[in-house]
Design an enzyme around this catalytic site. Structure first.
Site, PDB file in Angstrom:
ATOM      1  N   GLU A   1      52.999  46.854  34.928  1.00 22.34           N
ATOM      2  CA  GLU A   1      52.438  47.153  33.591  1.00 22.34           C
ATOM      3  C   GLU A   1      53.275  48.203  32.863  1.00 22.34           C
ATOM      4  O   GLU A   1      52.756  49.078  32.177  1.00 22.34           O
ATOM      5  CB  GLU A   1      50.968  47.557  33.700  1.00 22.34           C
ATOM      6  CG  GLU A   1      50.137  46.377  34.150  1.00 22.34           C
ATOM      7  CD  GLU A   1      48.705  46.411  33.678  1.00 22.34           C
ATOM      8  OE1 GLU A   1      48.435  46.942  32.610  1.00 22.34           O
ATOM      9  OE2 GLU A   1      47.872  45.867  34.421  1.00 22.34           O
ATOM     10  N   GLY A   2      54.582  48.083  33.018  1.00 24.99           N
ATOM     11  CA  GLY A   2      55.523  49.016  32.387  1.00 24.99           C
ATOM     12  C   GLY A   2      55.919  50.093  33.371  1.00 24.99           C
ATOM     13  O   GLY A   2      55.066  50.837  33.856  1.00 24.99           O
TER      14      GLY A   2
ATOM     15  N   ILE B   1      53.548  37.112  39.558  1.00 19.13           N
ATOM     16  CA  ILE B   1      52.280  36.923  38.858  1.00 19.13           C
ATOM     17  C   ILE B   1      51.107  37.171  39.810  1.00 19.13           C
ATOM     18  O   ILE B   1      50.869  36.395  40.747  1.00 19.13           O
ATOM     19  CB  ILE B   1      52.212  35.504  38.222  1.00 19.13           C
ATOM     20  CG1 ILE B   1      53.417  35.298  37.289  1.00 19.13           C
ATOM     21  CG2 ILE B   1      50.883  35.297  37.487  1.00 19.13           C
ATOM     22  CD1 ILE B   1      53.625  36.392  36.235  1.00 19.13           C
TER      23      ILE B   1
HETATM   24  C1  LIG Z   1      53.123  43.736  42.808  1.00 20.03           C
HETATM   25  C2  LIG Z   1      53.511  43.345  41.419  1.00 20.03           C
HETATM   26  C3  LIG Z   1      52.604  42.655  40.624  1.00 20.03           C
HETATM   27  C4  LIG Z   1      52.963  42.273  39.332  1.00 20.03           C
HETATM   28  N1  LIG Z   1      52.081  41.530  38.569  1.00 20.03           N
HETATM   29  C5  LIG Z   1      52.484  41.027  37.375  1.00 20.03           C
HETATM   30  C6  LIG Z   1      51.643  40.130  36.627  1.00 20.03           C
HETATM   31  O1  LIG Z   1      50.507  39.826  37.033  1.00 20.03           O
HETATM   32  N2  LIG Z   1      52.109  39.612  35.476  1.00 20.03           N
HETATM   33  C7  LIG Z   1      53.336  39.921  34.999  1.00 20.03           C
HETATM   34  O2  LIG Z   1      53.710  39.415  33.912  1.00 20.03           O
HETATM   35  N3  LIG Z   1      54.162  40.759  35.668  1.00 20.03           N
HETATM   36  C8  LIG Z   1      53.770  41.319  36.843  1.00 20.03           C
HETATM   37  N4  LIG Z   1      54.598  42.157  37.554  1.00 20.03           N
HETATM   38  C9  LIG Z   1      55.920  42.466  37.036  1.00 20.03           C
HETATM   39  C10 LIG Z   1      56.091  43.897  36.558  1.00 20.03           C
HETATM   40  O3  LIG Z   1      55.343  44.126  35.390  1.00 20.03           O
HETATM   41  C11 LIG Z   1      57.606  44.138  36.373  1.00 20.03           C
HETATM   42  O4  LIG Z   1      58.174  44.162  37.676  1.00 20.03           O
HETATM   43  C12 LIG Z   1      57.889  45.422  35.648  1.00 20.03           C
HETATM   44  O5  LIG Z   1      57.528  45.314  34.287  1.00 20.03           O
HETATM   45  C13 LIG Z   1      59.382  45.814  35.708  1.00 20.03           C
HETATM   46  O6  LIG Z   1      60.190  44.744  35.377  1.00 20.03           O
HETATM   47  P1  LIG Z   1      61.417  44.316  36.340  1.00 20.03           P
HETATM   48  O7  LIG Z   1      60.887  44.199  37.703  1.00 20.03           O
HETATM   49  O8  LIG Z   1      62.070  43.139  35.735  1.00 20.03           O
HETATM   50  O9  LIG Z   1      62.394  45.548  36.323  1.00 20.03           O
HETATM   51  P2  LIG Z   1      63.562  45.801  35.230  1.00 20.03           P
HETATM   52  O10 LIG Z   1      63.008  45.646  33.862  1.00 20.03           O
HETATM   53  O11 LIG Z   1      64.749  44.994  35.594  1.00 20.03           O
HETATM   54  O12 LIG Z   1      63.862  47.331  35.489  1.00 20.03           O
HETATM   55  C14 LIG Z   1      64.677  47.777  36.576  1.00 20.03           C
HETATM   56  C15 LIG Z   1      64.835  49.301  36.421  1.00 20.03           C
HETATM   57  O13 LIG Z   1      65.486  49.587  35.170  1.00 20.03           O
HETATM   58  C16 LIG Z   1      64.690  50.488  34.412  1.00 20.03           C
HETATM   59  N5  LIG Z   1      64.809  50.191  32.986  1.00 20.03           N
HETATM   60  C17 LIG Z   1      64.703  48.990  32.362  1.00 20.03           C
HETATM   61  N6  LIG Z   1      64.838  49.126  31.034  1.00 20.03           N
HETATM   62  C18 LIG Z   1      65.016  50.454  30.805  1.00 20.03           C
HETATM   63  C19 LIG Z   1      65.212  51.252  29.623  1.00 20.03           C
HETATM   64  N7  LIG Z   1      65.227  50.699  28.411  1.00 20.03           N
HETATM   65  N8  LIG Z   1      65.369  52.581  29.786  1.00 20.03           N
HETATM   66  C20 LIG Z   1      65.331  53.158  31.015  1.00 20.03           C
HETATM   67  N9  LIG Z   1      65.164  52.469  32.151  1.00 20.03           N
HETATM   68  C21 LIG Z   1      64.993  51.132  32.055  1.00 20.03           C
HETATM   69  C22 LIG Z   1      63.265  50.256  34.893  1.00 20.03           C
HETATM   70  O14 LIG Z   1      62.446  51.375  34.617  1.00 20.03           O
HETATM   71  C23 LIG Z   1      63.494  50.045  36.382  1.00 20.03           C
HETATM   72  O15 LIG Z   1      63.633  51.286  37.021  1.00 20.03           O
HETATM   73  C24 LIG Z   1      54.243  42.593  38.832  1.00 20.03           C
HETATM   74  C25 LIG Z   1      55.148  43.310  39.635  1.00 20.03           C
HETATM   75  C26 LIG Z   1      54.792  43.678  40.908  1.00 20.03           C
HETATM   76  C27 LIG Z   1      55.800  44.420  41.756  1.00 20.03           C
END
Ligand SMILES: Cc1cc2nc3c(=O)[nH]c(=O)nc-3n(C[C@H](O)[C@H](O)[C@H](O)COP(=O)(O)OP(=O)(O)OC[C@H]3O[C@@H](n4cnc5c(N)ncnc54)[C@H](O)[C@@H]3O)c2cc1C
Length: 382
Positions: free
Chosen positions: A363-364, A157
């Site tokens: 953000e996706g 976050i």
């Molecule tokens: C520096 C930083 C700041 C952030 N700030 C915030 C914040 O303020 N608030 C907040 O809520 N979140 C925040 N996030 C979280 C961020 O939005 C998530 O890390 C991001 O959405 C990806 O989710 P995940 O890390 O769980 O990866 P996962 O969803 O586990 O994905 C892992 C991999 O699998 C791939 N994948 C997943 N599903 C699919 C699909 N259906 N098809 C193809 N490929 C797929 C992804 O593209 C990725 O390559 C932050 C993250 C970082 C690193």
């Protein structure tokens, strides 16, 4: 029909942001990256100049600026330091669900104070077990009379330890999957809120990224945004409005990569001439310039749609995916053009490379943006 010129007000804002980036952000970027400490004095100056929370509508005391203006500020500040900008900008993301779904009273109560003094709000969707798959979150909000008991853990976050309140996504009815998800505003000083340690990140290290735990936190029903079950839609609508800004930040990184590597290439000599005279280097610079310009135009279009009240989901995803890929490639090529010093922490381009990476993730992810784009394309083309 098409006009690529900025209005005098937009140009003034861009110059203000550029000057602030150069005078206040650039000199602090290296230190903030190394220490991982977010410079609050820089935030205070940014707030005083109107460079934080400027999208808050005028009726709640804000400047009521649009998405194009957001892009202008993001490009300038991210060209100086994406880590500092990420936390400066987090309120923009957190306030979107309030703008999208908040009642008049909620907008006055939660947006008004952000215009009176420097304050942050944070956006809490991601959890240890669910990021891209927003419907996979585990946080729950159990109805208890006229309030809810919210329990769960949010991860990564931004602004987590600085925020005065959080916009939190939780299940009120898990069986309904994404139709059972509800959004709440939770003050940080509520009983049961715990702010975790700062996450040790690859890049954007100045930014304050935390785990936040909610343990049976009592939240009045008055803090619910919209009706029960509307949060998934709210989250998606908020992303449409914030992704152009993330794309613009990526354009800022790509531009910085181009500027640093062009200046270096003109100065650095090899084999008796400046390396800018080698066609191999010129082609990398040309690609960087071309792709940066294309990313900026796509970004502006996605922002323009928002400012003209039109749906921009496809364009916002295109801009975010394209600009973040451009930023990543430009930063990698900039390191290549600088050679050994490009890899050294003494020069700014390795930081650009570390910072750029996250634009393909938060953000996706770039994969999720492509899913959104493909869904639109398949629907639209008969
Ligand atoms: C520096 C930083 C700041 C952030 N700030 C915030 C914040 O303020 N608030 C907040 O809520 N979140 C925040 N996030 C979280 C961020 O939005 C998530 O890390 C991001 O959405 C990806 O989710 P995940 O890390 O769980 O990866 P996962 O969803 O586990 O994905 C892992 C991999 O699998 C791939 N994948 C997943 N599903 C699919 C699909 N259906 N098809 C193809 N490929 C797929 C992804 O593209 C990725 O390559 C932050 C993250 C970082 C690193």
């Amino acid at each position: 029909m098409i006009d690529f010129t900025l209005t005098p007000e937009q140009e003034a804002l861009r110059s203000l942001a550029a000057e602030f980036a150069q005078k206040e952000v650039t000199p602090r970027a290296k230190e903030a990256d190394e220490t991982g400490v977010f410079p609050m004095d820089v935030a205070q100056k940014a707030w005083e100049l109107g460079l934080i929370g400027y999208r808050i509508p005028k009726e709640y005391g804000g400047l009521g600026l649009g998405s194009i203006e957001d892009c202008l500020v993001a490009e300038e500040l991210c060209s100086a330091c994406m880590g500092i900008h990420a936390t400066l900008n987090i309120t923009n993301l957190a306030m979107e669900p309030i703008l999208v779904a908040g009642s008049e009273d909620q907008k006055k109560k939660w947006l008004g104070p952000l215009t009176e003094k420097l304050m942050f709000a944070a956006y809490c969707v991601t959890e240890p077990a669910a990021g891209s798959d927003v419907a996979g979150i585990q946080t729950t909000a159990r109805k208890k009379g006229n309030s809810y008991a919210v329990s769960g853990t949010k991860r990564f976050i931004t602004g987590g330890s600085l925020a005065s309140y959080y916009v939190v996504f939780a299940y009120t009815d898990k069986a309904q999957r994404h139709k059972g998800m509800t959004a709440f505003i939770i003050p940080r000083d509520s009983k049961g809120v715990t702010v975790g340690k700062k996450e040790p990140m690859m890049g954007q290290r100045a930014s304050d990224t935390r785990e936040i735990t909610f343990e049976e936190v009592e939240v009045p029903a008055a803090n619910r945004l919209g009706d029960e079950g509307q949060a998934f839609k709210i989250a998606m609508a908020a992303f449409d409005r914030t992704r152009p800004g993330v794309a613009a930040g990526a354009v800022g990184i790509a531009r910085a990569a181009l500027e640093h590597s062009t200046r270096y290439a003109k100065e650095r000599k090899a084999f008796g001439q400046s390396i800018a005279e080698f066609q191999a280097i010129q082609f990398m610079l040309a690609d960087m310039a071309m792709q940066t310009e294309a990313a900026r135009l796509l970004t502006y279009k996605s922002a323009w749609l928002i400012d003209h009240g039109q749906r921009n989901s496809k364009l916002a995803s295109m801009a975010k995916a394209f600009a973040s890929d451009v930023a990543m490639k430009a930063a990698v090529d900039a390191v290549q053009i600088l050679g050994g010093v490009g890899y050294s922490r003494e020069y700014p381009v390795e930081k650009l490379m570390r910072d750029a990476k996250v634009t393909q993730i938060y953000e996706g992810t770039s994969q999720i943006q492509r899913l959104v784009i493909a869904r639109h394309v398949i629907q639209e083309i008969g």
